[in-house]
Write a protein that holds these residues in place. Structure first.
Motif, mmCIF file in Angstrom:
data_model
loop_
_atom_site.group_PDB
_atom_site.id
_atom_site.type_symbol
_atom_site.label_atom_id
_atom_site.label_comp_id
_atom_site.label_asym_id
_atom_site.label_seq_id
_atom_site.Cartn_x
_atom_site.Cartn_y
_atom_site.Cartn_z
ATOM 1 N N ALA A 145 0.843 -1.200 0.000
ATOM 2 C CA ALA A 145 0.000 0.000 0.000
ATOM 3 C C ALA A 145 0.879 1.251 0.000
ATOM 4 O O ALA A 145 0.632 2.201 -0.757
ATOM 5 N N THR A 146 1.939 1.236 0.807
ATOM 6 C CA THR A 146 2.859 2.372 0.882
ATOM 7 C C THR A 146 3.503 2.617 -0.481
ATOM 8 O O THR A 146 3.578 3.744 -0.968
ATOM 9 N N ASP A 147 3.953 1.521 -1.107
ATOM 10 C CA ASP A 147 4.586 1.614 -2.419
ATOM 11 C C ASP A 147 3.622 2.228 -3.438
ATOM 12 O O ASP A 147 3.990 3.100 -4.221
ATOM 13 N N TRP A 148 2.366 1.791 -3.418
ATOM 14 C CA TRP A 148 1.404 2.294 -4.401
ATOM 15 C C TRP A 148 1.005 3.743 -4.146
ATOM 16 O O TRP A 148 0.793 4.502 -5.088
ATOM 17 N N LEU A 149 0.904 4.128 -2.879
ATOM 18 C CA LEU A 149 0.605 5.541 -2.594
ATOM 19 C C LEU A 149 1.718 6.404 -3.176
ATOM 20 O O LEU A 149 1.470 7.443 -3.787
ATOM 21 N N ASP A 150 2.958 5.938 -3.019
ATOM 22 C CA ASP A 150 4.099 6.675 -3.542
ATOM 23 C C ASP A 150 4.032 6.744 -5.080
ATOM 24 O O ASP A 150 4.257 7.793 -5.678
ATOM 25 N N ARG A 151 3.676 5.627 -5.715
ATOM 26 C CA ARG A 151 3.611 5.607 -7.182
ATOM 27 C C ARG A 151 2.565 6.561 -7.734
ATOM 28 O O ARG A 151 2.742 7.107 -8.818
ATOM 29 N N VAL A 152 1.446 6.712 -7.014
ATOM 30 C CA VAL A 152 0.421 7.652 -7.494
ATOM 31 C C VAL A 152 0.608 9.043 -6.863
ATOM 32 O O VAL A 152 -0.296 9.870 -6.879
ATOM 33 N N GLU A 153 1.824 9.264 -6.305
ATOM 34 C CA GLU A 153 2.210 10.574 -5.807
ATOM 35 C C GLU A 153 1.346 11.068 -4.653
ATOM 36 O O GLU A 153 0.991 12.236 -4.578
ATOM 37 N N MET A 170 -6.462 13.871 -5.358
ATOM 38 C CA MET A 170 -5.844 12.808 -4.559
ATOM 39 C C MET A 170 -6.763 11.601 -4.450
ATOM 40 O O MET A 170 -6.317 10.452 -4.517
ATOM 41 N N GLN A 171 -8.059 11.859 -4.285
ATOM 42 C CA GLN A 171 -9.016 10.748 -4.209
ATOM 43 C C GLN A 171 -8.973 9.933 -5.506
ATOM 44 O O GLN A 171 -8.999 8.704 -5.481
ATOM 45 N N PHE A 188 -11.083 -0.549 -17.064
ATOM 46 C CA PHE A 188 -12.165 0.258 -17.618
ATOM 47 C C PHE A 188 -12.141 1.605 -16.907
ATOM 48 O O PHE A 188 -12.066 1.647 -15.677
ATOM 49 N N MET A 189 -12.192 2.688 -17.668
ATOM 50 C CA MET A 189 -12.199 4.013 -17.030
ATOM 51 C C MET A 189 -13.367 4.829 -17.552
ATOM 52 O O MET A 189 -13.534 4.982 -18.759
ATOM 53 N N ASP A 190 -14.156 5.363 -16.612
ATOM 54 C CA ASP A 190 -15.322 6.164 -16.982
ATOM 55 C C ASP A 190 -15.025 7.626 -16.647
ATOM 56 O O ASP A 190 -15.046 7.996 -15.478
ATOM 57 N N GLU A 191 -14.728 8.433 -17.655
ATOM 58 C CA GLU A 191 -14.428 9.861 -17.442
ATOM 59 C C GLU A 191 -13.446 10.060 -16.288
ATOM 60 O O GLU A 191 -13.761 10.770 -15.330
ATOM 61 N N PRO A 192 -12.237 9.479 -16.376
ATOM 62 C CA PRO A 192 -11.349 9.516 -15.201
ATOM 63 C C PRO A 192 -10.920 10.924 -14.794
ATOM 64 O O PRO A 192 -10.542 11.140 -13.654
ATOM 65 N N THR A 193 -10.981 11.886 -15.708
ATOM 66 C CA THR A 193 -10.537 13.240 -15.359
ATOM 67 C C THR A 193 -11.708 14.212 -15.233
ATOM 68 O O THR A 193 -11.493 15.394 -15.007
ATOM 69 N N GLY A 194 -12.940 13.711 -15.367
ATOM 70 C CA GLY A 194 -14.113 14.580 -15.273
ATOM 71 C C GLY A 194 -14.165 15.214 -13.897
ATOM 72 O O GLY A 194 -13.874 14.578 -12.896
ATOM 73 N N GLY A 195 -14.481 16.495 -13.851
ATOM 74 C CA GLY A 195 -14.654 17.157 -12.564
ATOM 75 C C GLY A 195 -13.370 17.581 -11.876
ATOM 76 O O GLY A 195 -13.403 18.122 -10.791
ATOM 77 N N LEU A 196 -12.208 17.329 -12.519
ATOM 78 C CA LEU A 196 -10.955 17.794 -11.914
ATOM 79 C C LEU A 196 -10.487 19.047 -12.638
ATOM 80 O O LEU A 196 -10.708 19.181 -13.839
ATOM 81 N N ASP A 197 -9.811 19.946 -11.919
ATOM 82 C CA ASP A 197 -9.347 21.146 -12.629
ATOM 83 C C ASP A 197 -8.148 20.797 -13.512
ATOM 84 O O ASP A 197 -7.531 19.750 -13.354
ATOM 85 N N VAL A 198 -7.844 21.665 -14.484
ATOM 86 C CA VAL A 198 -6.935 21.268 -15.563
ATOM 87 C C VAL A 198 -5.536 20.876 -15.102
ATOM 88 O O VAL A 198 -4.948 19.935 -15.630
ATOM 89 N N SER A 199 -4.991 21.568 -14.088
ATOM 90 C CA SER A 199 -3.625 21.238 -13.673
ATOM 91 C C SER A 199 -3.604 19.839 -13.051
ATOM 92 O O SER A 199 -2.675 19.063 -13.255
ATOM 93 N N VAL A 200 -4.681 19.510 -12.310
ATOM 94 C CA VAL A 200 -4.785 18.187 -11.698
ATOM 95 C C VAL A 200 -5.000 17.130 -12.782
ATOM 96 O O VAL A 200 -4.444 16.037 -12.735
ATOM 97 N N ALA A 202 -3.850 17.202 -15.886
ATOM 98 C CA ALA A 202 -2.602 16.937 -16.599
ATOM 99 C C ALA A 202 -1.737 15.958 -15.810
ATOM 100 O O ALA A 202 -1.167 15.026 -16.358
ATOM 101 N N ARG A 203 -1.682 16.166 -14.482
ATOM 102 C CA ARG A 203 -0.873 15.326 -13.621
ATOM 103 C C ARG A 203 -1.413 13.896 -13.614
ATOM 104 O O ARG A 203 -0.665 12.925 -13.697
ATOM 105 N N LEU A 204 -2.746 13.775 -13.552
ATOM 106 C CA LEU A 204 -3.379 12.457 -13.509
ATOM 107 C C LEU A 204 -3.163 11.715 -14.838
ATOM 108 O O LEU A 204 -2.849 10.526 -14.857
ATOM 109 N N LEU A 205 -3.290 12.453 -15.943
ATOM 110 C CA LEU A 205 -3.124 11.826 -17.263
ATOM 111 C C LEU A 205 -1.700 11.335 -17.441
ATOM 112 O O LEU A 205 -1.467 10.228 -17.938
ATOM 113 N N ASP A 206 -0.749 12.151 -17.016
ATOM 114 C CA ASP A 206 0.656 11.791 -17.110
ATOM 115 C C ASP A 206 0.906 10.513 -16.307
ATOM 116 O O ASP A 206 1.584 9.590 -16.754
ATOM 117 N N LEU A 207 0.309 10.466 -15.124
ATOM 118 C CA LEU A 207 0.456 9.307 -14.241
ATOM 119 C C LEU A 207 -0.152 8.054 -14.883
ATOM 120 O O LEU A 207 0.488 6.996 -14.957
#
Lengths: 272, 227
Positions: A145-153, A170-171, A188-200, A202-207
């Motif tokens: 769990a610690t390793d994965w939290l680190d991987r998703v920053e 973060m959620q 399967f991803m349903d609108e994974p970036t919907g409702g997040l502001d643009v800077s967040v 970009a970070r999520l997409l990169d991840l």
């Protein structure tokens, strides 16, 4: 060689593999209204497919039919299982399908709170999925769990905090960690970036892009955001009124759309 | 290596009165390994359109378009992706990158994609960035904030990182100073020497005369409104 390199080197060459998922003539009606109809395609290991279309085009219905959340009226969703080769997941027993949902499949919801247990700590959210596939050693689970939290920053110091204390971005990253910890082969991803502001976003997409590439994942991403598919998807399906009107290589569909609706969709994007 | 047989391109604009624009008709050409061919013709003749068709970015309406042993007009998306990863390189005029990725990683990425180790890919990327005079202090930064000329040189470094058997070049020397122009022409000559088949658009006439073996005037394939 690190663990990540090993995963990368075992990723299958997409040019010569058998499909991971084959969808055949999938249809779902809501009374007389068409949810989605006559959908067929093959998804190969390591491929990322985007499904785009306006609200009500049937893209979420299709995603939920494939993931087993909605029972389709007709059609097959054939998944290449590790143990028994190709199996139709529509006619599979409920326990088998649930097992698939905990192991080889993952589902990232638009709203993180639909995919997380909000009353359980961040570490518990990640560990729960590991326990569902048989992990019992507390120390190992916590280490993973610690390793994965680190991987998703996410700062591993937040491991005992509940997701209610996390920001929206973060959620969403925690939801991704929870989903990927068991090493699924199809996400399967349903609108994974919907409702997040643009800077967040970009970070999520990169991840997500990095994780998909490093783990050799296949993914199906439903979105109405064409920038998201350009960045993440190898290929694209454009849906309108429950039907696929155009499909092909992502940059080809976006730069040289053939169907009237795809042309409208692409030309409607506001330039920044 | 690259062979086009009677390839045609039309655009149908469904939302503008279904206007049909014939851009290119019956394009036939072939480029052998080690050969560099320039596409010429006035602005609007269809040079960039043809280039995009050869990259699989635009669909061809008729004919056959072979890169090695793959006919792009019949290929599946995953076959085109594999082709672009292993065989077919493209240096466009503009750099399109993901935010937050360092310049060094941007350049090394095509090598990582074909399975080269992180260390070897990084070393090759450093060598190219050094040759193209990108200051070392910029390597850990994302190229999104770089000047136009710097971005173009990063783009060229990326395009020449992996030794593709076929390469498409869209104005590779535009907006470069004399020294860097010389470096890029050297890279093109080296790619030819190792046997790459190259198609390029060069407005820089001296550069074209130096590296290209033949010229193909695209306007002879041009029909209709786009002429």
């Amino acid at each position: 060689m690190t663990a990540m390199d090993q995963i990368t080197s075992t990723a299958t060459n997409p040019a010569q593999a058998t499909p991971l998922l084959s969808v055949r003539e999938l249809s779902k009606r809501y009374g007389s209204h068409i949810g989605c109809t006559d959908i067929s395609f093959d998804l190969y290991p390591g491929e990322v497919m985007g499904i785009v279309g306006e609200s009500g085009s049937g893209k979420s219905t299709l995603l939920n039919c494939m993931a087993g959340h909605i029972a389709p009226d007709t059609g097959q969703v054939i998944f290449e299982t590790r143990a028994d080769g190709p199996r139709d997941t529509v006619t599979m027993s409920e326990p088998e399908r649930r097992m698939l949902g905990r192991t080889d499949w993952a589902f990232v919801h638009q709203h993180a709170r639909d995919g997380l247990r909000m009353g359980v700590s961040a570490g518990g959210n990640v560990g729960e999925r590991l326990m569902a596939v048989g992990a019992r050693h507390y120390g190992d689970i916590r280490a993973q769990a610690t390793d994965w939290l680190d991987r998703v920053e996410i700062d591993p110091a937040r491991i005992d905090d509940r997701p209610t204390t996390f920001s929206g971005g973060m959620q969403q990253r925690l939801q991704i960690a929870r989903n990927l910890v068991t090493g699924p082969r199809l996400v399967f991803m349903d609108e994974p970036t919907g409702g997040l502001d643009v800077s967040v976003q970009a970070r999520l997409l990169d991840l997500v892009r990095g994780l998909v590439r490093d783990m050799g994942l296949s993914a199906i991403i439903v979105t109405h955001d064409l920038a998201v598919v350009r960045l993440l998807a190898d290929r694209l399906m454009v849906m309108k009124s429950g039907r696929v009107v155009e499909a092909g290589l992502t940059d080809q569909v976006l730069d040289d759309p053939q169907h009237a609706y795809s042309q409208l969709l692409v030309s409607s994007v506001l330039q920044v | 290596m690259i062979e086009l047989r009677k390839v045609s391109k039309t655009f149908t604009l469904h939302n503008q009165g279904s206007a049909v624009i014939d851009v290119l008709t019956d394009v036939s050409l072939s480029v052998a390994p080690g050969e560099c061919v320039a596409l010429t013709g006035a602005s609007g003749a269809g040079k960039s359109t043809l280039m995009r068709m050869i990259y699989g970015n635009y669909l061809s309406q008729a004919g056959e378009l072979w890169i090695g042993d793959l006919d792009l007009t019949k290929a599946e998306p995953r076959e085109i992706i594999a082709l672009r990863r292993d065989v077919l390189g493209y240096v466009s005029q503009f750099l399109r990158v993901v935010p937050r990725v360092s310049t060094l990683d941007v350049v090394a990425e095509p090598l990582r994609a074909v399975g080269v180790s992180g260390a070897d890919a990084g070393a090759r990327a450093q060598e190219l960035l050094h040759t193209l005079n990108i200051p070392e202090r910029l390597w850990p930064l994302s190229p999104t904030t770089f000047s136009g000329g710097e971005q173009q040189r990063v783009n060229i470094a990326r395009g020449f990182a992996h030794p593709y058997p076929a390469i498409l070049l869209d104005e590779p020397t535009a907006s470069l100073d004399a020294a860097n122009r010389e470096v890029v022409l050297g890279l093109i000559e080296a790619a030819k020497a190792r046997g790459a088949a190259i198609i390029g658009i060069f407005h820089d006439e001296a550069a074209r005369n130096r590296v290209c073996d033949r010229e193909i005037d695209v306007s002879r394939f041009t029909t209709g409104l786009a002429a």
